[in-house]
Structures are given as C-alpha cells and as structure tokens.
Design an enzyme around this catalytic site. Structure first.
Site, PDB file in Angstrom:
ATOM      1  N   GLY A 191      11.927 -11.797   1.086  1.00  0.00           N
ATOM      2  CA  GLY A 191      12.084 -10.449   0.592  1.00  0.00           C
ATOM      3  C   GLY A 191      11.560  -9.275   0.903  1.00  0.00           C
ATOM      4  O   GLY A 191      11.153  -9.457   2.317  1.00  0.00           O
ATOM      5  N   TYR A 249       1.677 -18.093  18.783  1.00  0.00           N
ATOM      6  CA  TYR A 249       1.593 -18.451  17.493  1.00  0.00           C
ATOM      7  C   TYR A 249       0.557 -19.473  17.572  1.00  0.00           C
ATOM      8  O   TYR A 249       0.582 -20.760  17.713  1.00  0.00           O
ATOM      9  CB  TYR A 249       2.625 -19.536  17.022  1.00  0.00           C
ATOM     10  CG  TYR A 249       4.082 -18.566  16.559  1.00  0.00           C
ATOM     11  CD1 TYR A 249       4.112 -17.176  16.510  1.00  0.00           C
ATOM     12  CD2 TYR A 249       5.231 -19.248  16.388  1.00  0.00           C
ATOM     13  CE1 TYR A 249       5.300 -16.445  16.166  1.00  0.00           C
ATOM     14  CE2 TYR A 249       6.295 -18.576  15.932  1.00  0.00           C
ATOM     15  CZ  TYR A 249       6.412 -17.198  15.901  1.00  0.00           C
ATOM     16  OH  TYR A 249       7.474 -16.695  15.607  1.00  0.00           O
ATOM     17  N   THR A 303       9.758 -12.132  -3.485  1.00  0.00           N
ATOM     18  CA  THR A 303       9.854 -11.009  -4.368  1.00  0.00           C
ATOM     19  C   THR A 303      10.904 -10.233  -3.992  1.00  0.00           C
ATOM     20  O   THR A 303      11.338 -10.167  -2.959  1.00  0.00           O
ATOM     21  CB  THR A 303       8.469 -10.409  -4.797  1.00  0.00           C
ATOM     22  OG1 THR A 303       8.071  -9.741  -3.446  1.00  0.00           O
ATOM     23  CG2 THR A 303       7.494 -11.554  -5.400  1.00  0.00           C
TER      24      THR A 303
END
Length: 302
Positions: free
Chosen positions: A221, A69, A230
């Site tokens: 989502g 990361y 979404t």
C-alpha cells in the site's frame, strides 16, 4: 486448503519470453534485510536457504533478484546460488541493473551505459551462470533510457542475456525501448490504493502487447519500501479477507493478479509460513462484487 495442496501453478501460467512461468513468483530482497532506502534485520541464513528451496517445491519458477540486494550479512544472489544451483531448466531468474552500490553498501549514482556490462558480469559471477535469463534496466530518473537499454541490447546479442525488461519507467520509455529490442517484462510500483497513472497505463500497454507486468510493493500500500500493509482500501480489504478466511496481504496479491493474465506477483519473505500464504494467494478467486468494489477504490486513489 492444506499446505500440501498449495502450488504456484494454481495462479496460472504466462509466457515470459520463452519461459512458461507460474504467475506467483518470489522476490529475494527481504532475505537480505536490505531495501532501496534502509536496512532491516536479514532472515536467518539457514532459514533463507530453506525458504528458497521450499519455494521451488511449491511450484515457483520465477525468482526476482539483483546484485545490489545485499546487506552486511547477506547477498541475495549468493543465497540463490547456494540454495538452488544447479538450477532447474524451467526456473527463470530475473535480475536488474542500473542502481549502483559500493562494496560498503553506500548507494552511488546511476550506472553509466558503459558500466552495465560489469554489472551484468557481477550477477553472472554471483549466480554462477554463463547467461542471465532476464535483466531489467532499472531507470534512475533518466529522461531517456535509449543509451542504457541499447547497451543491454548489445549484451543480449552477445549471448550474456536471454531476455530484457525495464523497471520504474513511464509509458514513453516502454515505447522507446521497443524501438531498440524486444521487451518481455515491465516492473513497476503498483498497489491497490497507490495513485499512479503511469502504472495503470503501463498495465494496459503491456496487456495489449503480450508483455508481462510485474508489480513491486504490491502488498505494501502506501508503505512502499517500508513494508506496511496500510492504505485507503484497508477496511474493505480486511472485510474481504475475513470472507475468504485469508490475510489482507493475500487479498492485495489476489486483486493484483486479477488485473490481467499478464500480471505476475513476486512477493518476498524470509518466513516459511508467510511463503505458503503468499503462494496460496494465487489460488484465491475474488467475486465480481469484490472486484468491482476494490477496482472502484483503486480508481478513487488515482
């Protein structure tokens, strides 16, 4: 509920190995501006450090990170070391190995089993620790994880790692790993309106075995790593959010936590206001009617 009243402890506690962690934790990836497939704008360094310290003030004692990361300007592990070392005894820092990035940020092939010790040691150096609390093997399309997981099990026996987990796997990989060493946690992409029969099965398997289930991209989502909230359930989520005076992302987190006492959240942000909202999601209690409605939408997505 005021910000002063919000605490991760309200989401409940789960025994992750020999750590009792609050079920709402924190993921560091967004602090760096990096993701699995693209780079965005990293959070301001000073604000990132403040967010990490504020997370602990809000009761977070489970933080997810990785040496890969990083972006041109930020390293998640370095930010953690700067912000939180010396680390509290009750703080569990989970990291992961398997994916491989060059120093210039380019993604390489999956690490070989004999390279994993070096990756574990890289996390140790960056975090400033002599052992890692929890290390996930992030599967990179291997048909079998036995050799890679076995290499990490040897590092656990050597004292470099306290607990082991696996990530991005199929149910058969959990069974395979358990034949080698204890598994305390499984990370899997899992969201309300994201079809994934493997994730549903792993959720159940982990619950039956007392293993933590830690979804990633839980609030995104269908957007996944792109972070768009979404999906097929968005209208229902928005309606329920209005009923609770909450944001849709908070309802998605709350629904995820309602899937079992062994489910942990690691939502990340570089925004201090969003941090408070993410922790507050663990205090939301959905009604039976709301859960039935959302669960039906999840099954329909499958």
């Amino acid at each position: 509920m005021t910000a002063e009243m919000i605490n991760a402890a309200a989401s409940g506690t789960f025994k992750l190995g020999d750590f009792a962690v609050h079920r709402t934790g924190f993921g560091t990836m967004r602090l760096t501006g990096s993701s699995a497939f693209h780079e965005g704008t990293p959070s301001d360094r000073g604000r990132s450090i403040a967010v990490l310290r504020r997370a602990l003030e809000l009761g977070v004692n489970h933080i997810d990170t990785a040496a890969f990361y990083f972006s041109a300007l930020r390293s998640a592990n370095e930010l953690l070391n700067t912000a939180l070392a010396p680390y509290p005894d009750d703080l569990l820092i989970a990291t992961k190995v398997g994916p491989f990035r060059e120093q210039d940020g380019e993604w390489g092939t999956s690490a070989r089993p004999d390279q994993l010790r070096g990756h574990v040691e890289e996390n140790l150096r960056q975090l400033g620790r002599d052992h890692l609390d929890l290390v996930y093997l992030r599967r990179m399309r291997q048909d079998s994880i036995a050799e890679h997981f076995g290499a990490l099990a040897e590092l656990r026996e050597a004292g470099l790692i306290r607990h082991l987990g696996i990530s991005a796997v199929q149910p058969r990989h959990l069974a395979e790993a358990l034949e080698i060493a204890p598994v305390v946690s499984v990370q899997q992409r899992y969201a309300l309106d994201l079809p994934d029969a493997d994730a549903d099965t792993l959720l159940q398997m982990c619950g039956e075995r007392g293993i933590a289930f830690v979804p990633f991209y839980a609030v995104a989502g269908e957007g996944g790593q792109h972070g768009a909230v979404t999906g097929r359930a968005e209208a229902a989520v928005a309606e329920i959010a209005r009923a609770h005076g909450a944001r849709p992302a908070q309802i998605r987190t709350a629904w995820t936590l309602h899937q079992g006492p062994h489910v942990l959240a690691i939502t990340g942000t570089g925004n201090p206001d969003h941090l408070v909202e993410n922790i507050a999601a663990g205090t939301l209690r959905l009604t039976e009617e709301e859960l039935t409605r959302l669960n039906a939408l999840h099954r329909a997505a499958d």
